[in-house]
Design an enzyme around this catalytic site. Structure first.
Site, PDB file in Angstrom:
ATOM      1  CG  LEU A 135      -1.875  -1.139   1.434  1.00 10.28           C
ATOM      2  CD1 LEU A 135      -2.621  -0.972   2.749  1.00 10.28           C
ATOM      3  CD2 LEU A 135      -2.846  -1.237   0.271  1.00 10.28           C
ATOM      4  CG  ASP A 136       0.320   4.345  -2.867  1.00  7.94           C
ATOM      5  OD1 ASP A 136       1.225   3.652  -3.359  1.00  7.94           O
ATOM      6  OD2 ASP A 136      -0.637   4.800  -3.515  1.00  7.94           O
ATOM      7  CE  LYS A 137       5.197   8.868   4.928  1.00  8.96           C
ATOM      8  NZ  LYS A 137       6.247   9.916   4.814  1.00  8.96           N
TER       9      LYS A 137
END
EC number: 5.4.99.-
Length: 291
Positions: A135-137
Site C-alpha cells: 500500500l502507498d505510504k
C-alpha cells in the site's frame, strides 16, 4: 524462520515423483532448489529423499523450510504494529496511514518492514520481509505479509492470477455515478519518478470498478475493487473521471477535510496458501475518512 510441513500422499499421486507432487502444491523452482540444499529438506517416511523418487499412496512426506538469515539492511525499530491475524505462514496487518511498507529514500527506519523485523528479532527469529500487496505510504488498511518463501511464492502467484480479492473504501470529490468501471491505461508521467497518468498511447491496461455507498457534504464514499494493480491506480482513475481523492498530495492536494489521500484497504479475501482455507478480513472506515 522455520516451517515444517507434513503431507500424507493421496491415492491420485501414487506413482508421481516428489518433484511433481511439490509443484502441484505450489512449490516454485526457487523453493525446491532451496530444499535440496537444506539438510533433511525433503524426507519420505523420515528418511532423506530425492525429488525424482516415486511416491506411493499413504507415504508421509515431510518438508522443512528453514531460512537462517533475515532481511539484510532493514533495521529493527519498535513501531506501532496492528497484527489482526498470524499463523505459521502469513500475517495480515492493518497498516496506519503515514507508514511506508518498506524502506526507500527518506524512509529508512519508519516502515512496516522495520516494525516486523523488530517484532521477530525480539523473539530471536530471523525474518525475511515479503509484503504481498503493498500500500502507498498514506493509504491505510489491510495487507498480507508472507512468513517464509513458500507462502510468498504461492501468494505472489495468487496476485497474478487475481485470486486475492481486494476491496477499498475511497472518498471522492463530488457526486459520482452510482457505479461504474474505468479502463483507462496508466503510464509513468514523463520526467517524474513517482507520478502516474492516463496515457492512451503508452499506458498499460488498468481496470477499476466502483460503487457509491454514500454521499455527504460534497463527497462520495465508494467501494472500489481492482482487476489490475497498477501503481496509484485508484487515485489516477478517479481523478481521470473528475472525482479525485481529497488530501492526495500528487493528484489533488486539497487538505480541507483530510491530510492524506482518502483511501483505505478495507477487505481482503483469499485462499490460505498452504491449507486452502478461505480467509476473509475486514477493517472499518478510519476516523479521518468519516464525514
Amino acid at each position: 524462520m522455520k516451517r515444517i510441513l507434513d503431507y500424507c500422499i493421496p491415492k491420485e499421486y501414487d506413482g508421481t515423483d516428489i518433484l511433481g507432487f511439490l509443484k502441484s502444491r505450489g512449490y516454485s523452482h526457487t523453493v525446491i532448489t532451496h530444499l535440496k540444499h537444506t539438510p533433511d529438506g525433503i524426507c519420505r517416511g523420515g528418511a532423506w529423499a530425492r525429488t525424482c523418487d516415486k511416491l506411493r499412496c499413504g507415504d508421509r512426506l515431510t518438508v522443512t523450510i528453514e531460512e537462517k538469515e533475515g532481511s539484510a539492511g532493514i533495521a529493527p525499530v519498535s513501531l506501532p504494529l496492528h497484527i489482526i491475524y498470524e499463523d505459521e505462514d502469513l500475517l495480515v496487518i492493518d497498516k496506519p496511514a503515514g507508514m511506508p511498507t518498506q524502506p526507500s529514500q527518506g524512509n529508512h527506519d519508519n516502515t512496516l518492514a522495520n516494525a516486523l523485523v523488530c517484532y521477530y528479532s525480539r523473539r530471536g527469529i530471523p525474518f525475511t520481509y515479503r509484503c504481498i500487496n503493498r500500500l502507498d505510504k498514506n493509504t491505510s488498511g489491510l495487507l498480507i505479509v508472507a512468513k517464509h518463501m513458500l507462502s510468498a511464492s504461492i501468494l505472489y502467484a495468487m496476485i497474478k492470477e487475481r485470486r486475492i480479492h481486494r476491496e477499498y473504501l475511497a472518498l471522492a470529490e463530488g457526486l459520482t455515478p452510482s457505479e461504474g468501471t474505468i479502463t483507462a491505461p496508466i503510464a509513468r508521467r514523463s520526467r517524474s519518478t513517482i507520478e502516474r497518468c492516463v496515457d492512451e498511447t503508452n499506458g498499460e491496461y488498468a481496470c477499476t470498478h466502483y460503487r457509491r455507498l454514500d454521499y455527504r457534504k460534497g463527497y462520495s464514499l465508494l467501494s472500489v475493487t481492482l482487476d489490475t494493480g497498477r501503481t496509484h491506480q485508484i487515485r489516477v482513475h478517479l481523478k481521470h473521471i473528475g472525482h479525485p481523492l481529497p488530501g492526495d498530495f500528487l493528484y489533488h492536494p486539497d487538505y480541507t477535510i483530510i491530510s492524506r489521500q482518502a483511501l483505505h484497504s478495507c477487505r481482503l479475501t483469499f485462499p490460505h496458501p498452504v491449507t486452502g482455507r478461505l480467509m476473509d478480513f475486514e477493517s472499518p472506515l478510519p476516523d479521518d475518512m468519516r464525514l
